[in-house]
Design an enzyme around this catalytic site. Structure first.
Site, short mmCIF file in Angstrom:
data_model
loop_
_atom_site.label_atom_id
_atom_site.label_comp_id
_atom_site.label_asym_id
_atom_site.label_seq_id
_atom_site.Cartn_x
_atom_site.Cartn_y
_atom_site.Cartn_z
N ARG A 106 -3.05 11.82 2.79
CA ARG A 106 -3.27 11.03 1.57
C ARG A 106 -3.55 11.99 0.40
O ARG A 106 -3.06 11.80 -0.71
CB ARG A 106 -4.46 10.08 1.76
CG ARG A 106 -4.27 8.99 2.81
CD ARG A 106 -3.20 8.00 2.41
NE ARG A 106 -3.51 7.39 1.13
CZ ARG A 106 -4.32 6.34 0.96
NH1 ARG A 106 -4.88 5.76 2.00
NH2 ARG A 106 -4.53 5.83 -0.25
N HIS B 255 0.87 -1.19 0.00
CA HIS B 255 0.00 0.00 0.00
C HIS B 255 0.90 1.24 0.00
O HIS B 255 0.97 1.97 0.98
CB HIS B 255 -0.90 -0.03 1.24
CG HIS B 255 -2.07 0.91 1.19
ND1 HIS B 255 -2.39 1.69 0.09
CD2 HIS B 255 -3.01 1.20 2.13
CE1 HIS B 255 -3.48 2.40 0.36
NE2 HIS B 255 -3.87 2.13 1.58
N GLN C 36 -0.25 4.88 0.99
CA GLN C 36 -0.40 5.08 2.43
C GLN C 36 0.92 5.54 3.05
O GLN C 36 0.97 6.42 3.90
CB GLN C 36 -0.86 3.78 3.09
CG GLN C 36 -1.11 3.91 4.58
CD GLN C 36 -2.27 4.83 4.90
OE1 GLN C 36 -3.33 4.72 4.29
NE2 GLN C 36 -2.08 5.77 5.82
N1 NVA Z 1 -4.53 -3.93 5.67
C1 NVA Z 1 -5.78 -3.27 5.37
C2 NVA Z 1 -5.51 -1.84 4.96
C3 NVA Z 1 -6.74 -1.04 4.66
C4 NVA Z 1 -6.42 0.34 4.21
C5 NVA Z 1 -6.51 -4.01 4.27
O1 NVA Z 1 -5.87 -4.44 3.30
O2 NVA Z 1 -7.73 -4.18 4.38
N1 CP Z 2 -6.11 3.75 4.51
C1 CP Z 2 -6.87 3.47 3.43
O1 CP Z 2 -6.37 3.12 2.37
O2 CP Z 2 -8.19 3.63 3.63
P1 CP Z 2 -9.36 3.19 2.62
O3 CP Z 2 -9.40 1.69 2.61
O4 CP Z 2 -10.59 3.80 3.23
O5 CP Z 2 -9.07 3.74 1.26
#
Ligand code: NVA
Ligand code: CP
Length: 303
Positions: A287, A131, A134
């Site tokens: 973000r 990610h 993030q």
């Molecule tokens: N680890 C979490 C992050 C959400 C922003 C997921 O993948 O659901």
């Molecule tokens: N932190 C993040 O990516 O949040 P969302 O899943 O709401 O996009």
């Protein structure tokens, strides 16, 4: 074919990463002054999301609008992807009409395929593997509050998941130490461990991980797609809750970070996430700024 995408933090050099973050900080100040750049005037971003989102969708839609552009949002059930059209054909079609693609998906190879066949920049809005957007926001947040990260100790608690993998890459690129406390069986991917080995320390002991930490980070114990494992994970991870007792083992002025969405009483106690050390809403706001800076960078290097 476009040459630069953003599928991982490793797609940026250390100096490019620092440049993107310092430009994000400048863009945040510009927005406050009402002087946002219009580099996306007449340009379109297509958001291909195969999983749910609040922050990623809103920050990209707001960010592109603030830069003068517009967006098309394709949710999990809205495109032909959910009916079996290939990623490759989707990439070719969208590239004929839009100027960049933001994709959120499960298997990381889906976004790699999108990038391979797209002729516009592809940005990773989360996969099961990582990610990176993030992390742009999280690094910006740390730097705004505390300055340089080189040489600090950060602590990750809980699941060795997608967000953890991106923190591991950040630790190597910016040269800080990342202590990672996970239960046995929930360690991060071994290839990511190997690549970042000199900057990470793995343990099963949460108190061990947070000792001397300037920032303590956690995330949900059950990521999107792991809903069936929720109750099993709740019991395996029980001792990894970041509560005020655990925060007291870190540095006195340690920050608390969480990418959100958060589950109070599970991975984090309400007293911590809603307390004075928490910067979770700065992370969420950043973000917007970090991704605007990233889009400016990608559109410039691919011009
Ligand atoms: N680890 C979490 C992050 C959400 C922003 C997921 O993948 O659901
Ligand atoms: N932190 C993040 O990516 O949040 P969302 O899943 O709401 O996009």
């Amino acid at each position: 074919m476009t040459s630069r995408h953003f599928l991982s933090l490793n797609d940026l050099s250390a100096s490019e990463l620092k440049q993107v973050i310092s430009r994000a900080i400048a863009m945040k100040a510009e927005l406050l002054r009402g002087t946002t750049s219009s580099i996306m005037q007449g340009k379109i971003g297509v958001l291909v999301f195969e999983k749910n989102s609040t922050r990623t969708r809103v920050s990209f839609e707001c960010g592109i609008a603030q830069l003068g552009g517009s967006t098309v949002f394709l949710g999990p059930a809205e495109s032909h992807l959910s009916r079996g059209e290939s990623i490759e054909d989707t990439a070719r079609v969208v590239s004929r009409m839009a100027n960049l693609i933001v994709m959120r998906t499960g298997a990381h190879e889906r976004i790699e395929n999108m990038a391979r066949c797209a002729s516009v920049p592809v940005i990773n809005g989360l996969t099961d593997f990582n990610h990176p957007c993030q992390l742009l926001a999280d690094l910006q947040t740390y730097m705004e509050h505390r300055g340089e990260m080189a040489g600090i100790t950060a602590a990750w608690l809980g699941d060795g998941n997608n967000v953890c993998h991106s923190w591991m890459n950040a630790a190597r690129i910016l040269d800080f130490r990342l202590n990672i406390a996970t239960p046995e069986g929930f360690r991060p991917d071994h290839k990511v461990v190997e690549r970042n080995r000199s900057n990470i320390f793995l343990t099963e002991d949460p108190a061990d991980a947070v000792r001397n930490a300037s920032v303590v980070i956690t995330d949900t114990w059950a990521s999107m797609g792991q809903e069936d494992e929720q109750s099993e994970r709740d019991s395996v991870f029980k001792s990894y809750c970041v509560d005020s007792k655990l925060m007291q083992c870190a540095k006195k002025d340690a920050l608390f970070m969480h990418c959100l969405p958060a589950y109070r009483g599970k991975e984090v106690a309400a007293e911590v996430i809603d307390g004075p050390q928490s910067v979770v809403f700065d992370e969420a706001e950043n973000r917007l700024h970090a991704q605007k800076s990233l889009m400016e960078f990608l559109l410039a290097v691919n011009a």
